[in-house]
Enzyme design. Structure first.
Site, PDB file in Angstrom:
ATOM      1  CG  ASP A   1      -3.373  15.474 -17.189  1.00  0.00           C
ATOM      2  OD1 ASP A   1      -4.232  16.224 -17.694  1.00  0.00           O
ATOM      3  OD2 ASP A   1      -3.626  14.334 -16.791  1.00  0.00           O
ATOM      4  CG  HIS A   2      -4.622  18.940 -22.350  1.00  0.00           C
ATOM      5  ND1 HIS A   2      -4.767  17.610 -22.623  1.00  0.00           N
ATOM      6  CD2 HIS A   2      -5.815  19.508 -22.649  1.00  0.00           C
ATOM      7  CE1 HIS A   2      -5.992  17.380 -23.057  1.00  0.00           C
ATOM      8  NE2 HIS A   2      -6.653  18.517 -23.085  1.00  0.00           N
TER       9      HIS A   2
ATOM     10  CE  LYS B   1      -9.252  20.801 -20.535  1.00  0.00           C
ATOM     11  NZ  LYS B   1      -9.518  21.274 -21.894  1.00  0.00           N
TER      12      LYS B   1
ATOM     13  CG  ASP C   1      -7.466   9.065 -24.837  1.00  0.00           C
ATOM     14  OD1 ASP C   1      -6.303   9.493 -25.018  1.00  0.00           O
ATOM     15  OD2 ASP C   1      -8.466   9.571 -25.384  1.00  0.00           O
TER      16      ASP C   1
ATOM     17  CE  LYS D   1     -11.936  10.078 -27.948  1.00  0.00           C
ATOM     18  NZ  LYS D   1     -11.518  11.405 -27.492  1.00  0.00           N
TER      19      LYS D   1
ATOM     20  CG  HIS E   1      -7.097  14.187 -19.246  1.00  0.00           C
ATOM     21  ND1 HIS E   1      -5.831  14.708 -19.226  1.00  0.00           N
ATOM     22  CD2 HIS E   1      -7.329  13.843 -20.550  1.00  0.00           C
ATOM     23  CE1 HIS E   1      -5.332  14.709 -20.456  1.00  0.00           C
ATOM     24  NE2 HIS E   1      -6.220  14.182 -21.273  1.00  0.00           N
TER      25      HIS E   1
HETATM   26  C1  BG6 Z   1      -6.615  13.976 -24.953  1.00  0.00           C
HETATM   27  C2  BG6 Z   1      -7.165  12.659 -25.436  1.00  0.00           C
HETATM   28  O1  BG6 Z   1      -5.684  13.773 -23.917  1.00  0.00           O
HETATM   29  O2  BG6 Z   1      -7.679  14.773 -24.455  1.00  0.00           O
HETATM   30  C3  BG6 Z   1      -8.222  12.877 -26.489  1.00  0.00           C
HETATM   31  O3  BG6 Z   1      -6.111  11.884 -25.969  1.00  0.00           O
HETATM   32  C4  BG6 Z   1      -9.291  13.817 -25.985  1.00  0.00           C
HETATM   33  O4  BG6 Z   1      -8.810  11.647 -26.888  1.00  0.00           O
HETATM   34  C5  BG6 Z   1      -8.665  15.091 -25.418  1.00  0.00           C
HETATM   35  O5  BG6 Z   1     -10.149  14.137 -27.079  1.00  0.00           O
HETATM   36  C6  BG6 Z   1      -9.717  15.933 -24.736  1.00  0.00           C
HETATM   37  O6  BG6 Z   1      -9.158  17.178 -24.391  1.00  0.00           O
HETATM   38  P1  BG6 Z   1     -10.072  18.476 -24.287  1.00  0.00           P
HETATM   39  O7  BG6 Z   1      -9.158  19.511 -23.750  1.00  0.00           O
HETATM   40  O8  BG6 Z   1     -10.581  18.749 -25.665  1.00  0.00           O
HETATM   41  O9  BG6 Z   1     -11.182  18.107 -23.352  1.00  0.00           O
END
Ligand code: BG6
Length: 506
Positions: free
Chosen positions: A196-197, A201, A254, A359, A259
């Site tokens: 989960d990126h 952060k 998403d 979005k 997140h």
């Molecule tokens: C991704 C989603 O996991 O995270 C995208 O699939 C989204 O839709 C993105 O734009 C947002 O990541 P960040 O790091 O740019 O906030």
């Protein structure tokens, strides 16, 4: 020599230095399945290049990309170099730096449905016999079960192998469980790195540091002192070229299921007993299990879904969601969600947690706002406010403590809001690493702290699923909102019902 406690810290630093040295000299093979896909060239390769540039990529590593096209290493490197022209200017390599980085990069054709191609991959890896092999599935998730099974059949699941799975991990609880079942039948949980990126952060790691590295806030971090918590993950971009994927997904799957919920767990968890991955993940899981379950009635009351119409973002006219490429006519997919929930335990009982994402909102702004309770007995004139801590994730990365202060002009003056700002980009100008860079390095080093365990991920699905079910039966669809706004007015009304307001409305 006699052992003393005084020598203990020295020993710890010696162990840490030795460990860092070993990591730096560890031979690794990192394989990207989906080597020509968007994720690989947009995020993963630039992140690896950053790690390389920062001298953090262990020496003696290979980056192996596999995909369906037939091409040589040279062709693949050329293609990658061209793609790098499209990434952030600050992350673009010079010709000379790219040439050095490219020496690590190799390419092979691989058809993921062919067992003999996995056998060939095994031979390719055996040529090197690296200490660690990281298999990164940057493919469409519907291929995960098949790839894992084939890796198992080929015997590519030994103890030196790790598998990295990129979200979305499933579409609902059942599909997530199916992926986990297959992953578990081939790999142990300690070999599975679910990304989960957001956890990568720097600001999220600082949230852990803030809570568990400092004693200051802990006594206040509870229902007696905190009025409400707001998590906002706002994006100014639309769905861009991902219309078909996004339309099958929507904002709840998403951004909220993963997140936003991960951030919530970091905010609400009890102090873990150690900094070990499972100690942390056990505490996060408890939070997910304590979330108030949704019912049909509470979904209607506490969840707002929206879809963007045309409007203006940053002074530019932009199209509505239904006019975006590859979005089917009349789609009812949500591009915005705001919801209210509670963490049902002693620490948090009754404290509203508001989560919001969307979005084409007014700004790219990801932050967590902790609103403290007002003073119990006001002695100054006027209404109090401030009293909040803002944890900023992006675009800036920092902390703001908002307080009330007296200018000292007169006895009857109203208190004025002031703030203490901590900008981590300024505090640590050279050491900052991006989310993917951090997570890739952790996967290579085998550190699981910032990866999601299967039970956490399944519990998050269990919690969002009633919302998806109610929406599927409800023909009213999402509420429209203008691009460039903060979402449908119902989102403000949701928070106003508790006499609260979103941060930008305060
Ligand atoms: C991704 C989603 O996991 O995270 C995208 O699939 C989204 O839709 C993105 O734009 C947002 O990541 P960040 O790091 O740019 O906030």
């Amino acid at each position: 020599m006699e052992e003393t406690w005084a020598s203990f810290p020295t020993k710890l630093s010696y162990i840490a230095i030795t460990f860092a040295y070993l990591l730096q000299h560890m031979a690794f093979d990192l394989v990207f399945f989906g080597g020509t896909g968007d994720l690989t060239w947009r995020k993963l390769m630039p992140a690896l290049f950053q790690a390389f540039r920062h001298g953090k990529l262990p020496e003696g590593g290979r980056i192996l990309a596999v995909a369906r096209d037939e091409q040589s290493d040279e062709k693949y490197r050329e293609w990658l170099k061209e793609r790098f022209q499209e990434v952030d200017t600050s992350k673009r390599p010079s010709d000379e730096a790219f040439a050095r980085f490219a020496e690590l990069v190799h390419y092979r054709r691989m058809d993921l449905s062919q067992p003999e191609h996995y056998a060939r991959l095994k031979e390719w890896l055996a040529e090197r016999n690296a200490d660690t092999v990281v298999l990164y599935l940057a493919t469409s998730p519907h291929l995960f079960p098949q790839i894992c099974q084939q890796l198992g059949v080929a015997g590519l699941n030994g103890p030196n192998i790790r598998i990295v799975l990129e979200k979305p991990l499933g579409h609902d609880l059942e599909s997530a469980q199916e992926i986990n079942r297959v992953v578990r039948s081939v790999f142990s949980e300690r070999q599975a790195f679910r990304i989960d990126h957001y956890l990568g952060k720097p600001s999220v790691q600082n949230l852990m540091a803030l809570r568990f590295g400092n004693a200051l806030f802990e006594p206040l971090w509870r229902r007696e002192c905190i009025a409400n918590i707001q998590i906002t993950l706002a994006e100014a971009i639309g769905v861009g070229t991902r219309g078909d994927f996004y339309d099958r997904t929507g904002a709840l799957r998403d951004m909220i299921q993963n997140h936003a919920l991960q951030l919530l767990t970091m905010i609400a968890m009890e102090p873990p007993s150690t900094h070990d991955a499972d100690a942390i993940r056990d505490e996060k899981l408890k939070v997910l299990r304590s979330l108030k379950p949704f019912t049909e009635e509470s979904v209607h009351r506490d969840v707002v879904r929206g879809q963007y119409r045309n409007g203006n973002v940053d002074g530019q006219a932009v199209a509505g969601y239904l006019d975006e490429a590859k979005v089917p006519a009349g789609s009812t997919t949500e591009t915005f969600v705001a919801l209210r929930t509670e963490v049902q335990n002693w620490r948090w009982a009754g404290v509203p947690f508001y989560l919001r994402t969307g979005k084409r909102l007014a700004a790219r702004d990801a932050q967590i706002v902790v609103n403290f309770r007002p003073v119990p007995h006001p002695i100054f004139p006027g209404t109090s406010r401030a009293n909040k801590l803002v944890i900023k994730l992006q675009p800036e990365d920092g902390l703001e403590l908002h307080l009330l202060a007296a200018k000292g002009t007169s006895q009857s003056e109203l208190l004025s809001p002031v703030q203490l700002d901590l900008d981590f980009d300024k505090a640590f100008p050279h050491e900052r690493v991006g989310a993917y860079e951090r997570l890739l390095l952790d996967a290579i080093a085998g550190r699981l702290n910032l990866f999601v365990r299967s039970d956490e991920q399944e519990q998050a699905w269990r919690w969002v699923e009633p919302v998806l079910e109610v929406w599927a039966r409800d023909s009213t669809g999402p509420r429209p909102y203008a691009s460039g706004s903060w979402g449908p007015p119902a989102s403000s009304a949701l928070v106003a019902r508790d006499d609260n307001a979103w941060d930008e409305e305060q």
